[in-house]
Design a protein around this motif. Structure first.
Motif, PDB file in Angstrom:
ATOM      1  N   ALA A  48       0.822  -0.859   0.122  1.00 18.66           N
ATOM      2  CA  ALA A  48      -0.003   0.289   0.079  1.00 18.66           C
ATOM      3  C   ALA A  48       0.831   1.504  -0.415  1.00 18.66           C
ATOM      4  N   HIS A  49       2.010   1.144   0.676  1.00 17.62           N
ATOM      5  CA  HIS A  49       2.654   2.049   0.930  1.00 17.62           C
ATOM      6  C   HIS A  49       3.900   2.146   1.623  1.00 17.62           C
ATOM      7  N   THR A  50       5.118   2.716   0.504  1.00 17.60           N
ATOM      8  CA  THR A  50       6.580   2.031   1.169  1.00 17.60           C
ATOM      9  C   THR A  50       6.827   2.525   2.858  1.00 17.60           C
ATOM     10  N   SER A  51       5.714   3.410   3.438  1.00 21.98           N
ATOM     11  CA  SER A  51       6.150   3.729   5.003  1.00 21.98           C
ATOM     12  C   SER A  51       5.747   3.628   5.827  1.00 21.98           C
ATOM     13  N   LEU A  52       4.384   2.699   5.406  1.00 24.44           N
ATOM     14  CA  LEU A  52       3.956   1.302   6.361  1.00 24.44           C
ATOM     15  C   LEU A  52       4.697  -0.061   7.173  1.00 24.44           C
ATOM     16  N   PRO A  53       5.220   0.002   8.102  1.00 22.39           N
ATOM     17  CA  PRO A  53       5.491  -1.260   7.909  1.00 22.39           C
ATOM     18  C   PRO A  53       5.170  -2.683   7.956  1.00 22.39           C
ATOM     19  N   ASP A  54       5.644  -3.950   7.648  1.00 20.71           N
ATOM     20  CA  ASP A  54       5.310  -4.903   6.751  1.00 20.71           C
ATOM     21  C   ASP A  54       4.107  -6.082   6.985  1.00 20.71           C
ATOM     22  N   ASN A  55       3.278  -5.884   8.469  1.00 19.08           N
ATOM     23  CA  ASN A  55       2.614  -6.442   9.132  1.00 19.08           C
ATOM     24  C   ASN A  55       1.262  -5.432   8.237  1.00 19.08           C
ATOM     25  N   ARG A  56       1.266  -4.260   7.985  1.00 12.84           N
ATOM     26  CA  ARG A  56       0.538  -3.478   7.736  1.00 12.84           C
ATOM     27  C   ARG A  56      -0.072  -2.979   6.451  1.00 12.84           C
ATOM     28  N   ALA A  57       1.811  -3.079   5.366  1.00 15.63           N
ATOM     29  CA  ALA A  57       1.569  -2.757   4.164  1.00 15.63           C
ATOM     30  C   ALA A  57       1.052  -2.693   2.607  1.00 15.63           C
ATOM     31  N   PHE A  58       0.549  -4.191   3.080  1.00 13.16           N
ATOM     32  CA  PHE A  58       0.009  -5.294   2.157  1.00 13.16           C
ATOM     33  C   PHE A  58      -1.506  -4.989   1.914  1.00 13.16           C
ATOM     34  N   GLY A  59      -1.875  -5.136   0.524  1.00 16.66           N
ATOM     35  CA  GLY A  59      -3.551  -5.048   0.674  1.00 16.66           C
ATOM     36  C   GLY A  59      -4.086  -6.682   0.492  1.00 16.66           C
ATOM     37  N   GLU A  60      -5.241  -6.800   0.793  1.00 16.54           N
ATOM     38  CA  GLU A  60      -6.388  -7.839   1.524  1.00 16.54           C
ATOM     39  C   GLU A  60      -7.870  -7.730   1.329  1.00 16.54           C
ATOM     40  N   THR A  61      -8.150  -7.104   0.189  1.00 15.55           N
ATOM     41  CA  THR A  61      -9.004  -6.706  -0.719  1.00 15.55           C
ATOM     42  C   THR A  61      -9.501  -8.209  -0.790  1.00 15.55           C
ATOM     43  N   SER A  62     -11.196  -8.513  -0.874  1.00 16.05           N
ATOM     44  CA  SER A  62     -11.967  -9.463  -0.640  1.00 16.05           C
ATOM     45  C   SER A  62     -13.181  -9.358  -0.426  1.00 16.05           C
ATOM     46  N   PRO A  63     -13.972  -9.527  -1.519  1.00 17.40           N
ATOM     47  CA  PRO A  63     -13.696 -10.650  -2.960  1.00 17.40           C
ATOM     48  C   PRO A  63     -12.644  -9.067  -3.927  1.00 17.40           C
ATOM     49  N   HIS A  64     -11.984 -10.301  -4.609  1.00 17.78           N
ATOM     50  CA  HIS A  64     -11.432  -9.569  -6.111  1.00 17.78           C
ATOM     51  C   HIS A  64     -11.656  -8.749  -6.766  1.00 17.78           C
ATOM     52  N   SER A  65     -13.171  -9.385  -6.763  1.00 14.85           N
ATOM     53  CA  SER A  65     -14.165  -8.095  -7.841  1.00 14.85           C
ATOM     54  C   SER A  65     -15.599  -7.445  -6.663  1.00 14.85           C
ATOM     55  N   PHE A  66     -16.230  -6.619  -6.575  1.00 15.66           N
ATOM     56  CA  PHE A  66     -17.102  -6.133  -6.486  1.00 15.66           C
ATOM     57  C   PHE A  66     -17.409  -4.385  -7.206  1.00 15.66           C
ATOM     58  N   GLN A  67     -18.261  -4.279  -6.180  1.00 21.88           N
ATOM     59  CA  GLN A  67     -19.594  -3.123  -6.765  1.00 21.88           C
ATOM     60  C   GLN A  67     -18.866  -1.768  -5.433  1.00 21.88           C
ATOM     61  N   LEU A  68     -18.046  -0.614  -5.859  1.00 20.78           N
ATOM     62  CA  LEU A  68     -18.556   0.459  -4.489  1.00 20.78           C
ATOM     63  C   LEU A  68     -19.283   1.290  -4.607  1.00 20.78           C
ATOM     64  N   GLU A  69     -20.341   2.143  -3.825  1.00 19.89           N
ATOM     65  CA  GLU A  69     -20.526   2.783  -3.393  1.00 19.89           C
ATOM     66  C   GLU A  69     -19.570   3.828  -2.952  1.00 19.89           C
ATOM     67  N   LEU A  70     -19.660   5.209  -2.416  1.00 24.18           N
ATOM     68  CA  LEU A  70     -19.252   6.201  -1.814  1.00 24.18           C
ATOM     69  C   LEU A  70     -20.754   7.058  -1.458  1.00 24.18           C
ATOM     70  N   PHE A  71     -21.073   6.908  -0.086  1.00 22.83           N
ATOM     71  CA  PHE A  71     -21.456   8.075   1.013  1.00 22.83           C
ATOM     72  C   PHE A  71     -21.153   9.051   1.712  1.00 22.83           C
ATOM     73  N   PHE A  72     -21.559   9.900   2.530  1.00 25.81           N
ATOM     74  CA  PHE A  72     -20.899  11.513   3.177  1.00 25.81           C
ATOM     75  C   PHE A  72     -21.939  11.598   3.712  1.00 25.81           C
ATOM     76  N   ASN A  73     -21.444  12.442   5.193  1.00 24.27           N
ATOM     77  CA  ASN A  73     -22.444  13.189   5.174  1.00 24.27           C
ATOM     78  C   ASN A  73     -22.048  14.415   5.131  1.00 24.27           C
ATOM     79  N   ASN A  74     -23.299  15.242   5.638  1.00 31.77           N
ATOM     80  CA  ASN A  74     -22.438  16.506   4.344  1.00 31.77           C
ATOM     81  C   ASN A  74     -22.909  17.699   5.710  1.00 31.77           C
ATOM     82  N   LEU A  75     -21.936  18.199   6.091  1.00 37.90           N
ATOM     83  CA  LEU A  75     -21.442  19.032   7.453  1.00 37.90           C
ATOM     84  C   LEU A  75     -22.090  20.048   7.228  1.00 37.90           C
ATOM     85  N   THR A  76     -22.634  20.241   5.908  1.00 35.98           N
ATOM     86  CA  THR A  76     -23.921  22.138   5.719  1.00 35.98           C
ATOM     87  C   THR A  76     -24.870  22.149   6.099  1.00 35.98           C
TER      88      THR A  76
END
Length: 98
Positions: A48-76
């Protein structure tokens, strides 16, 4: 310099789900308002990033294919009880070919 913005890692964790067939909801909360300019989904075994320790540095995304939707709270609109969709739904496939 005026106008410079600081980019920093706000969240790093793994959400694992057995199947992309089901609807799964994961929530991230921050202690204050944040401006998110980038979201990265790290494929399994990819550093994921060169500055992360090895025990936190690697992706573990599962399942390999999926749909992603992002939502947010409108602070205004602090009295609003609903989430707002950010952009459109995308289908991700986390396989990388060498």
């Amino acid at each position: 310099m005026a106008g410079d913005t600081l980019t920093e890692l706000l969240f790093l964790d793994t959400f694992k789900h057995q199947s992309a067939e089901l609807t799964n909801v994961d929530v991230m909360r921050f202690p204050c308002g944040v401006l998110i300019t980038e979201v990265r989904v790290i494929p399994p075994g990819i550093k994921a990033h060169t500055s992360l320790p090895d025990n936190r540095a690697f992706g573990e995304t599962s399942p390999h294919s999926f749909q992603l939707e992002l939502f947010f709270n409108n602070l205004t609109k602090p009295s609003s009880a609903c989430f707002h969709r950010l952009g459109r739904s995308v289908t991700l496939c986390t396989f990388y070919l060498n």
